[in-house]
Design an enzyme around this catalytic site. Structure first.
Site, PDB file in Angstrom:
ATOM      1  N   ARG A 161       0.929  -1.208   0.041  1.00 19.89           N
ATOM      2  CA  ARG A 161      -0.162   0.132   0.077  1.00 19.89           C
ATOM      3  C   ARG A 161       0.886   1.284  -0.158  1.00 19.89           C
ATOM      4  O   ARG A 161       0.404   2.236  -0.730  1.00 19.89           O
ATOM      5  CB  ARG A 161      -0.848  -0.070   1.108  1.00 19.89           C
ATOM      6  CG  ARG A 161      -1.999   1.124   1.021  1.00 19.89           C
ATOM      7  CD  ARG A 161      -3.154   1.054   2.230  1.00 19.89           C
ATOM      8  NE  ARG A 161      -2.496   1.043   3.516  1.00 19.89           N
ATOM      9  CZ  ARG A 161      -3.306   0.612   4.677  1.00 19.89           C
ATOM     10  NH1 ARG A 161      -4.578   0.373   4.554  1.00 19.89           N
ATOM     11  NH2 ARG A 161      -2.626   1.010   5.871  1.00 19.89           N
ATOM     12  N   LYS A 263      -2.704   6.688   1.750  1.00 21.43           N
ATOM     13  CA  LYS A 263      -2.570   6.845   3.015  1.00 21.43           C
ATOM     14  C   LYS A 263      -1.904   8.284   3.114  1.00 21.43           C
ATOM     15  O   LYS A 263      -0.609   8.260   3.881  1.00 21.43           O
ATOM     16  CB  LYS A 263      -2.089   5.812   3.941  1.00 21.43           C
ATOM     17  CG  LYS A 263      -2.908   5.721   5.392  1.00 21.43           C
ATOM     18  CD  LYS A 263      -2.687   4.412   5.923  1.00 21.43           C
ATOM     19  CE  LYS A 263      -2.837   4.455   7.354  1.00 21.43           C
ATOM     20  NZ  LYS A 263      -4.083   5.165   7.880  1.00 21.43           N
ATOM     21  N   GLU A 299     -16.051   6.508   4.568  1.00 22.31           N
ATOM     22  CA  GLU A 299     -15.441   6.255   5.696  1.00 22.31           C
ATOM     23  C   GLU A 299     -15.486   6.864   6.817  1.00 22.31           C
ATOM     24  O   GLU A 299     -15.846   8.113   6.780  1.00 22.31           O
ATOM     25  CB  GLU A 299     -13.869   5.680   5.480  1.00 22.31           C
ATOM     26  CG  GLU A 299     -13.289   6.538   5.000  1.00 22.31           C
ATOM     27  CD  GLU A 299     -11.783   6.280   4.694  1.00 22.31           C
ATOM     28  OE1 GLU A 299     -11.530   5.977   3.334  1.00 22.31           O
ATOM     29  OE2 GLU A 299     -10.759   6.043   5.632  1.00 22.31           O
TER      30      GLU A 299
END
Ligand code: COI
Length: 417
Positions: A161, A263, A299
């Site tokens: 990721r 992220k 989210e």
């Protein structure tokens, strides 16, 4: 708070297998850790005097002065725990002994990193991360087992990721192998900070940042990959009790084509205003909606969201604005293996308010049951007095795996010792 103690029963029993084998509605009743303040003690003298270590990625050798030692620099004190109040860990930063650092120039590859004593870092005021937010972070956890083993959960997923995020943010990134080796070295170097079994975990925070100086808007000329760790307990102040969310209808977390799916640090700064306002009103956190139609779930500030209706579990599909959570992905697989039907697709607010149960997933929050959702002044509560039995069951299955209390049929656990 309503039903505060109910999710409590979710600690896997040491020595027992708690991984339930099918959609079960049976709650497990055990005691939760209590959350209070942490008493931090300074390092024992022997740690304060310990020298600087250098570890080389690809083998686990650590250069301690003139000699090489294989394994942890702290291995001689493996049985010695840091002198802190292990019964009252929350999710707050606590400095530990070592951090990992590796640098590379733009256009080059990361090659050699080192463990250093934990401390402040020096950055140019003109660093890319400070001026233009060119940075990413990751989060994963290490657990201590009763037999002394230390377990990581799917660290290669974090590495992958980070690579995807680095590509989006125009940064070089460590290879998956470099990332995993660096995580292992950092955890072993800080072994005495890994909580005893059942008391929490060692939260591992890798950072990738543009550390070189820029003035005009451009990728930084130098990058730093850094890992620090901190012992943690439960993320929410509610502990394992259900949290209360409010749906945010004005501010959005991410936009199509933006960076919501990676992220990057800016995604988290962007939610602070809505989160602070929600907390001031007594909510635990904020649930964001899509910014186009303003009716589909995205989210929560720090975690993914799932709804449950009967045997069906649904979570918003990953489509660029939602972080592809590793706990999210793992819970989907665990739920399927337990006989639930799982769908990844758009989830409307109406469907959310009509659900039997709602829960959040993330590395920090693990699996957190939602007791209530408030949307435009209407408050809906879930489960039997706020308890979600499906989230209980999934929490138990996941944490049993992560803590080494159930057989790892998925091949997700990396053992360090
Ligand atoms: C994590 O769950 O590890 C995260 O990165 C979320 C963070 C806001 C604590």
């Amino acid at each position: 708070m309503e039903s505060a103690a109910v999710f409590a029963g979710l600690h896997p029993i040491p020595g027992h297998h708690n991984h339930l084998l099918g959609p079960s509605r049976t709650a497990i009743k055990l005691l939760p850790p209590s959350i209070d303040k942490i008493n931090f003690s300074p390092l024992p003298l022997k740690f304060q005097k310990q020298s600087h270590f250098t570890s080389y990625i690809g083998n686990s050798a650590i250069n301690s002065g003139n000699s090489f030692r294989v394994a942890s620099p702290a291995s001689d004190v493996a049985s010695e725990l840091a002198d802190i109040d292990w019964d009252n860990l929350g999710f707050g930063f606590m400095p530990t002994d070592y951090m990992y650092s590796m640098k590379c120039s733009q256009g080059e590859n990361f090659s050699k990193g080192e463990l250093q004593r934990f401390g402040n870092i020096e950055l140019s005021p003109s660093a890319g991360i400070l001026n233009y937010g060119q940075g990413l972070f990751e989060g994963l956890k290490a657990y201590r087992k009763h037999d002394g083993n230390i377990l990581l959960f799917r660290p290669e997923e974090n590495a992958t990721r980070l690579k995807m995020g680095a590509e989006r943010m125009c940064m070089p990134s460590p290879s998956v192998e470099q990332f995993v080796e660096a995580v292992k070295a950092t955890v072993l170097a800080n072994e005495r900070w890994i909580p005893p079994p059942g008391k929490g975990s060692l939260y591992i925070r890798p950072l990738l940042m543009g550390s070189g100086a820029v003035l005009g808007l451009a990728p930084a000329p130098e990058y730093t990959f850094l890992i620090y760790v901190s012992p943690v307990g439960n993320y929410f102040k509610e502990g394992l009790a259900p949290i209360n969310l409010v749906v945010e209808t004005e501010m959005h977390r991410a936009t199509p084509g933006g960076t919501g799916g990676v992220k990057t640090i800016g995604n988290y700064a962007a939610v602070l205003k809505a989160q602070s306002a929600a907390k001031a009103k007594g909510y635990s956190d904020v649930l964001y909606l899509d910014c186009v139609q303003k009716k589909y779930l995205e989210e929560v500030s720090s975690c993914n969201v799932f709804i449950v209706k009967g045997n069906l579990i649904v979570t918003p599909a990953i489509k660029g604005t939602i972080l592809p959570g590793i706990t999210r992905k793992s819970i989907i697989d665990v739920a399927i293996s337990q006989g639930f039907e799982v769908e990844e697709r758009q989830v409307s607010v109406d469907e959310l308010l009509d659900a039997d149960e709602v829960f959040c997933t993330g590395t920090a929050v693990v699996v957190s049951p939602v007791g209530s959702i408030t949307h435009q002044g209407r408050r809906v509560t879930y489960g039997n007095d706020g308890v979600g039995l499906v989230s209980q069951q999934l929490y138990s299955a996941l944490t049993s795996l992560q803590m080494g209390l159930s057989e790892d049929k998925m091949g997700w656990i990396v053992e360090l010792k």
